[in-house]
Write a protein that holds these residues in place. Structure first.
Motif, mmCIF file in Angstrom:
data_model
loop_
_atom_site.group_PDB
_atom_site.id
_atom_site.type_symbol
_atom_site.label_atom_id
_atom_site.label_comp_id
_atom_site.label_asym_id
_atom_site.label_seq_id
_atom_site.Cartn_x
_atom_site.Cartn_y
_atom_site.Cartn_z
ATOM 1 N N PHE A 192 0.870 -1.182 0.000
ATOM 2 C CA PHE A 192 0.000 0.000 0.000
ATOM 3 C C PHE A 192 0.900 1.224 0.000
ATOM 4 N N GLY A 193 0.674 2.101 -0.945
ATOM 5 C CA GLY A 193 1.495 3.302 -1.033
ATOM 6 C C GLY A 193 2.953 3.016 -1.312
ATOM 7 N N GLY A 194 3.229 1.932 -2.018
ATOM 8 C CA GLY A 194 4.597 1.581 -2.364
ATOM 9 C C GLY A 194 5.386 0.922 -1.250
ATOM 10 N N LYS A 195 4.731 0.590 -0.128
ATOM 11 C CA LYS A 195 5.398 -0.043 1.002
ATOM 12 C C LYS A 195 4.624 -1.283 1.437
ATOM 13 N N PRO A 196 5.274 -2.192 2.168
ATOM 14 C CA PRO A 196 4.539 -3.350 2.686
ATOM 15 C C PRO A 196 3.389 -2.899 3.573
ATOM 16 N N ALA A 197 2.234 -3.508 3.381
ATOM 17 C CA ALA A 197 1.067 -3.165 4.186
ATOM 18 C C ALA A 197 1.182 -3.796 5.578
ATOM 19 N N SER A 198 0.394 -3.305 6.503
ATOM 20 C CA SER A 198 0.315 -3.901 7.841
ATOM 21 C C SER A 198 -0.707 -5.034 7.790
ATOM 22 N N THR A 199 -0.237 -6.233 7.576
ATOM 23 C CA THR A 199 -1.138 -7.370 7.332
ATOM 24 C C THR A 199 -1.492 -8.079 8.636
ATOM 25 N N PHE A 200 -2.229 -7.391 9.495
ATOM 26 C CA PHE A 200 -2.684 -8.004 10.733
ATOM 27 C C PHE A 200 -3.713 -9.077 10.420
ATOM 28 N N PHE A 201 -3.797 -10.070 11.318
ATOM 29 C CA PHE A 201 -4.774 -11.149 11.123
ATOM 30 C C PHE A 201 -5.156 -11.724 12.475
ATOM 31 N N SER A 202 -6.282 -12.406 12.492
ATOM 32 C CA SER A 202 -6.724 -13.099 13.701
ATOM 33 C C SER A 202 -7.419 -14.387 13.294
ATOM 34 N N SER A 203 -7.770 -15.179 14.257
ATOM 35 C CA SER A 203 -8.366 -16.486 13.983
ATOM 36 C C SER A 203 -9.751 -16.369 13.364
ATOM 37 N N ASP A 204 -10.647 -15.605 14.019
ATOM 38 C CA ASP A 204 -12.054 -15.565 13.622
ATOM 39 C C ASP A 204 -12.603 -14.202 14.020
ATOM 40 N N ASN A 205 -13.063 -13.414 13.051
ATOM 41 C CA ASN A 205 -13.537 -12.065 13.365
ATOM 42 C C ASN A 205 -14.992 -12.017 13.805
ATOM 43 N N GLY A 206 -15.619 -13.168 13.930
ATOM 44 C CA GLY A 206 -16.998 -13.194 14.405
ATOM 45 C C GLY A 206 -18.009 -12.692 13.397
ATOM 46 N N TYR A 222 -6.999 0.496 4.472
ATOM 47 C CA TYR A 222 -7.190 -0.880 4.015
ATOM 48 C C TYR A 222 -7.495 -1.852 5.164
ATOM 49 N N LEU A 223 -7.709 -1.302 6.368
ATOM 50 C CA LEU A 223 -8.111 -2.127 7.514
ATOM 51 C C LEU A 223 -9.407 -1.559 8.105
ATOM 52 N N PRO A 224 -10.500 -1.601 7.316
ATOM 53 C CA PRO A 224 -11.760 -1.024 7.777
ATOM 54 C C PRO A 224 -12.598 -2.043 8.550
ATOM 55 N N ALA A 225 -13.658 -1.547 9.156
ATOM 56 C CA ALA A 225 -14.689 -2.418 9.716
ATOM 57 C C ALA A 225 -15.690 -2.727 8.614
ATOM 58 N N GLY A 350 -7.438 -9.625 -1.346
ATOM 59 C CA GLY A 350 -8.195 -8.468 -1.808
ATOM 60 C C GLY A 350 -9.393 -8.164 -0.938
ATOM 61 N N PHE A 351 -10.007 -9.217 -0.382
ATOM 62 C CA PHE A 351 -11.175 -9.002 0.475
ATOM 63 C C PHE A 351 -10.773 -8.408 1.824
ATOM 64 N N TYR A 352 -9.719 -8.926 2.421
ATOM 65 C CA TYR A 352 -9.358 -8.492 3.772
ATOM 66 C C TYR A 352 -8.469 -7.252 3.820
ATOM 67 N N TYR A 353 -7.835 -6.917 2.701
ATOM 68 C CA TYR A 353 -7.007 -5.701 2.646
ATOM 69 C C TYR A 353 -7.416 -4.886 1.422
ATOM 70 N N PRO A 354 -8.652 -4.364 1.427
ATOM 71 C CA PRO A 354 -9.167 -3.655 0.244
ATOM 72 C C PRO A 354 -8.343 -2.422 -0.085
ATOM 73 N N GLY A 355 -8.114 -2.224 -1.382
ATOM 74 C CA GLY A 355 -7.354 -1.062 -1.822
ATOM 75 C C GLY A 355 -5.857 -1.289 -1.863
ATOM 76 N N THR A 356 -5.405 -2.496 -1.511
ATOM 77 C CA THR A 356 -3.976 -2.795 -1.556
ATOM 78 C C THR A 356 -3.607 -3.415 -2.902
ATOM 79 N N GLN A 357 -2.312 -3.624 -3.096
ATOM 80 C CA GLN A 357 -1.821 -4.213 -4.333
ATOM 81 C C GLN A 357 -0.938 -5.424 -4.010
ATOM 82 N N LEU A 358 -0.823 -6.301 -4.997
ATOM 83 C CA LEU A 358 0.131 -7.402 -4.906
ATOM 84 C C LEU A 358 1.445 -6.924 -5.502
ATOM 85 N N ALA A 359 2.535 -7.071 -4.771
ATOM 86 C CA ALA A 359 3.837 -6.608 -5.231
ATOM 87 C C ALA A 359 4.846 -7.747 -5.175
#
Length: 405
Positions: A192-206, A222-225, A350-359
């Motif tokens: 995102f923005g030419g840099k690695p995105a903050s790819t946080f994750f968890s087990s189950d978001n409910g 790219y980390l919205p609710a 793409g679903f969990y980090y909308p607006g990001t790119q694959l680099a």
């Protein structure tokens, strides 16, 4: 990068330095062939024939390291990685080499390992390798992205081996299916923005992702609710917890609430994702509130696996919730749902980090700093899931990784 020693031939252009052990002294074992002259400050000429496994006990005397009880005259020792090399540090085997540092009267053991080999010990420790390939491939990409963002030659190490960073189990954790997912996504990162995105994750978001803003007070676009119809079927999809009043009172006090004997605990404001943004406490001497991340912290202090909850009663206080982990970014059970619905790992990302790119990840071999190559927008799936659930999936290893931004 490490004590001024150049990387050995055959090493990757990009290595990761992982703090894997810290103790008053560490035992390091190295298989043949023996290291070249100067590695680990071992005296004598270079070995010309393979030698059996060698063990060193490394300790600290003041600001300097000791080797088998003898002073080395140095605060650091370094055994560089080479093609196919492995090292045992404090009883665990890792690919690559090792750097040892004197730190506060003890020794830090830092595994210096090729980035892709590092992932072999991470991905199956974070997600069952038996899950569908698309889910495991997505986990591989976000794990690569997570550590890439933390590579910094100016620091003593880049990351750690516990769930405070990413769980890294070394050779013992490796699985063929995870190896295949890592190979299939080699060098792929989320940008995102030419840099690695903050790819946080968890087990189950409910069923609803949390925004980074509501959990940590830092909004990232790219980390919205947002609603997540793909997360379903996890062992903690729905749960209930009963907490005795004494524990509720203690948790409230630890959070700074001073209202006397509690008479009521109520969620008075929720976030877009349905997580408490404000909890009001009524007691014998007044009332008080916890807001933002402090409200979520109170819920977690009660023993809840996630903060997407409703509260009722008082003694006991009943928490009815869904999910496991902080809920920001990728949901591992959501990745499973998307994979079972036939989507690729790119759709998962793409679903969990909308607006990001694959680099594509590259590196400056001189500086050991990662750089990003060609970027392309990630695809997004349809919002109506059509998962095909087979037998009950194995639970994920981690409840929520990347606990702090």
């Amino acid at each position: 990068m490490c004590g001024g020693v150049l990387l050995g031939s055959g090493a990757s252009a990009l290595n990761v330095r992982v703090l894997v052990a810290s103790a008053p002294q560490l035992t390091v074992r190295v298989a043949a062939p023996a290291p070249a002259t100067g590695a680990l400050n071992v005296p004598g000429p270079p070995a010309t024939t393979p030698l059996p496994v060698q063990a060193w006990t490394v300790g600290a005397a003041g600001a300097q390291l000791t080797l088998n009880g003898q002073s080395t005259g140095s605060a650091t020792l370094y055994l560089p990685p080479s093609a196919g090399s492995a090292v045992e540090i404090a009883g665990k085997t890792y690919r690559g080499g090792v750097q040892l540092r004197a730190e506060k009267g003890g020794v830090q053991g830092i595994n210096v390992v090729d980035l892709e080999d590092y992932l072999r010990g991470v991905v199956p420790a974070e997600m069952p390798a038996s899950w569908p390939a698309a889910a495991v491939q997505a986990q591989a990409v976000i794990a690569r992205t997570y550590v890439t963002a933390r590579i910094n030659p100016a620091t003593p190490f880049d990351t750690c081996a516990t769930d405070a960073c990413q769980v890294y189990g070394g050779v013992a954790a490796e699985k063929p299916q995870a190896d295949a997912a890592i190979a299939a996504t080699r060098a792929q990162v989320v940008a995102f923005g030419g840099k690695p995105a903050s790819t946080f994750f968890s087990s189950d978001n409910g069923g609803f992702t949390a925004s980074s803003g509501e959990v940590w007070g830092k909004d990232l676009p790219y980390l919205p609710a947002k609603a997540d119809p793909f997360t379903a079927g996890g062992p903690r999809a729905r749960w209930q917890l009963e907490v005795p009043l004494t524990r509720v009172q203690e948790a409230a006090g630890n959070a700074g609430v001073r209202v006397g004997a509690l008479r009521g605990v109520t969620v008075t404001r929720v976030s877009e994702s349905g997580r408490p943004l404000e909890i009001t406490f009524v007691g014998a001497t007044g009332s008080g509130k916890l807001t933002g991340a402090n409200a979520g912290g109170f819920v977690r202090a009660l023993g809840a696996p996630a903060t997407r909850v409703t509260l009722s009663g008082l003694n006991p206080l009943v928490l009815t919730g869904s999910g496991s982990g902080h809920g920001v970014g990728l949901s591992q059970y959501g990745a499973l749902g998307l994979a079972n619905a036939g989507y690729s790992h790119l759709h998962v990302l793409g679903f969990y980090y909308p607006g990001t790119q694959l680099a594509t990840l590259t590196a400056d071999a001189g500086e050991q700093r990662p750089a990003l190559g060609v970027q392309a927008a990630l695809p997004t799936p349809a919002l109506t899931p059509t998962p095909v659930w087979g037998s009950a999936p194995q639970d994920v290893v981690a409840a929520g990784r990347g606990a702090t931004p």
